[in-house]
Design a protein around this motif. Structure first.
Motif, PDB file in Angstrom:
ATOM      1  N   LEU A  54       0.847  -1.184   0.000  1.00 26.35           N
ATOM      2  CA  LEU A  54       0.000   0.000   0.000  1.00 26.35           C
ATOM      3  C   LEU A  54       0.886   1.237   0.000  1.00 26.35           C
ATOM      4  O   LEU A  54       1.893   1.280   0.715  1.00 26.35           O
ATOM      5  N   GLU A  58      -0.799   9.525   0.494  1.00 23.55           N
ATOM      6  CA  GLU A  58      -1.845   9.757  -0.489  1.00 23.55           C
ATOM      7  C   GLU A  58      -1.211  10.227  -1.797  1.00 23.55           C
ATOM      8  O   GLU A  58      -0.085  10.693  -1.830  1.00 23.55           O
ATOM      9  N   PRO A 154      -7.535   0.062  -2.837  1.00 28.46           N
ATOM     10  CA  PRO A 154      -7.754  -1.010  -1.853  1.00 28.46           C
ATOM     11  C   PRO A 154      -9.243  -1.220  -1.624  1.00 28.46           C
ATOM     12  O   PRO A 154     -10.048  -0.298  -1.781  1.00 28.46           O
ATOM     13  N   GLU A 156     -12.388  -1.967   1.019  1.00 30.67           N
ATOM     14  CA  GLU A 156     -12.635  -1.446   2.362  1.00 30.67           C
ATOM     15  C   GLU A 156     -11.928  -2.310   3.418  1.00 30.67           C
ATOM     16  O   GLU A 156     -11.318  -1.796   4.353  1.00 30.67           O
ATOM     17  N   TRP A 159      -8.194  -1.641   3.372  1.00 28.82           N
ATOM     18  CA  TRP A 159      -7.922  -0.334   3.972  1.00 28.82           C
ATOM     19  C   TRP A 159      -7.985  -0.433   5.494  1.00 28.82           C
ATOM     20  O   TRP A 159      -7.120   0.093   6.198  1.00 28.82           O
TER      21      TRP A 159
END
Length: 164
Positions: A54, A58, A154, A156, A159
């Motif tokens: 990940l 951002e 991703p 939910e 995440w």
């Protein structure tokens, strides 16, 4: 666009220094708190079957600008010529001029001309904010960015696992 991810095999290492690996396993999801929102429950365990990488941060305005330059993408906000802007970033005069608010979120006001290039509408810009998270990007815009970047959004559950 929030963070994006890549699926990886069990022994793989995340590419570059801008991603973190989240291992497969059982993670808590949701909330059992009395003051939580309806859509935050029920509290339960989830099983993340495959490890994934990940993004640590951002997607920035600068990175999104690279995507737009490479693809000529027009965001939904640009196509519609408006977006909702949180009123805490608007001046009192702009609040008085723009009275249309989002249903169930009256602190978001419709601002004509707001987009990722003009976060608070005309007269604003991203100069000096290249490293800030990109804003006014729809789910469809985010998916197109991810395809271009060779990643995906991703789920939910993924995440929540990464956030824990």
């Amino acid at each position: 666009v929030g963070t994006t991810l890549k699926s990886v095999s069990a022994g793989a290492i995340c590419p570059g220094n801008d991603m973190v690996r989240v291992f497969s396993g059982v993670y808590p999801m949701g909330s059992a708190r009395a003051d939580s929102q309806r859509d935050e429950g029920p509290f339960r365990s989830i099983n993340i079957v495959g490890s994934f990488c990940l993004d640590i941060n951002e997607v920035t305005s600068e990175r999104f600008a690279e995507f737009v330059a490479a693809t000529s993408h027009i965001t939904d906000a640009e196509a519609y010529s408006w977006s909702f802007v949180p009123d805490f970033v608007l001046s009192d005069s702009l609040k008085a001029q723009h009275t249309e608010v989002a249903d169930l979120a009256a602190w978001w006001r419709r601002i004509d001309g707001a987009s990722w290039r003009h976060p608070e509408g005309p007269g604003s810009g991203i100069a000096g904010r290249a490293q800030h998270p990109v804003v006014h990007v729809s789910h469809a815009d985010a998916k197109k960015f991810c395809r271009w970047a060779g990643k995906r959004l991703p789920t939910e559950a993924e995440w929540e696992a990464a956030a824990r």
